[in-house]
Motif scaffolding. Structure first.
Motif, PDB file in Angstrom:
ATOM      1  N   UNK A  42       0.844  -1.358   0.021  1.00  0.00           N
ATOM      2  CA  UNK A  42      -0.037   0.022   0.000  1.00  0.00           C
ATOM      3  C   UNK A  42       0.999   1.315  -0.045  1.00  0.00           C
ATOM      4  N   UNK A  43       0.305   2.433  -0.549  1.00  0.00           N
ATOM      5  CA  UNK A  43       1.119   3.516  -0.513  1.00  0.00           C
ATOM      6  C   UNK A  43       0.113   4.824   0.139  1.00  0.00           C
ATOM      7  N   UNK A  44       0.687   5.437   1.124  1.00  0.00           N
ATOM      8  CA  UNK A  44      -0.056   6.647   1.564  1.00  0.00           C
ATOM      9  C   UNK A  44       0.590   7.810   1.028  1.00  0.00           C
ATOM     10  N   UNK A  45       0.073   8.604   0.031  1.00  0.00           N
ATOM     11  CA  UNK A  45       0.617  10.047  -0.494  1.00  0.00           C
ATOM     12  C   UNK A  45       0.545  10.847   0.464  1.00  0.00           C
ATOM     13  N   UNK A  46       1.566  11.717   0.535  1.00  0.00           N
ATOM     14  CA  UNK A  46       1.672  12.870   1.407  1.00  0.00           C
ATOM     15  C   UNK A  46       1.774  14.096   0.603  1.00  0.00           C
ATOM     16  N   UNK A  47       1.381  15.142   1.178  1.00  0.00           N
ATOM     17  CA  UNK A  47       1.465  16.500   0.621  1.00  0.00           C
ATOM     18  C   UNK A  47       2.436  17.327   0.826  1.00  0.00           C
ATOM     19  N   UNK A  48       3.603  16.624   1.142  1.00  0.00           N
ATOM     20  CA  UNK A  48       5.055  17.403   1.320  1.00  0.00           C
ATOM     21  C   UNK A  48       6.101  16.163   1.110  1.00  0.00           C
ATOM     22  N   UNK A  49       7.426  16.644   1.023  1.00  0.00           N
ATOM     23  CA  UNK A  49       8.546  15.635   0.770  1.00  0.00           C
ATOM     24  C   UNK A  49       9.009  15.680   2.365  1.00  0.00           C
ATOM     25  N   UNK A  50       9.315  14.211   2.776  1.00  0.00           N
ATOM     26  CA  UNK A  50      10.206  14.073   3.939  1.00  0.00           C
ATOM     27  C   UNK A  50      11.733  14.446   3.730  1.00  0.00           C
TER      28      UNK A  50
END
Length: 103
Positions: A42-50
């Motif tokens: 699974x992938x949880x897309x984020x609204x920023x880059x870590x």
């Protein structure tokens, strides 16, 4: 005649947050979290880059309708990363879903 495009069905991630033995890592672009266990990815897309290498990851979940239901990763709304130097970064996932992807 109008044609309606047929889009592939998107499955929600079936892994729940109480599962043990889940392999967790950042996506190569550092803008998502990959979760994998026993053939399910699974992938949880984020609204920023870590930025940096996280020491720990905390998940904030959407409110559950029923308390006895195991929370699943598609209910994650915010992810907070803590780093070795004490720094913290938080990313939203509002509107995003953890999607089952082929292995």
């Amino acid at each position: 005649m109008n044609k309606i495009a047929t889009l592939p069905a998107v499955a929600l991630c079936v892994l729940n947050t109480w599962d043990t033995g889940i392999d967790v890592r950042l996506t190569p672009a550092r803008d998502g979290i990959e979760l994998q266990k026993e053939g399910v990815k699974c992938v949880i897309p984020l609204d920023c880059k870590v930025q940096g290498e996280p020491r720990s990851i905390d998940y904030d979940l959407a409110t559950l309708a029923r308390g006895k239901v195991s929370p699943q990763y598609h209910q994650v709304r915010r992810v907070t990363f803590t780093f070795t130097d004490g720094g913290v970064q938080s990313c939203a996932t509002e509107g995003a879903r953890a999607l089952e992807t082929s292995k």
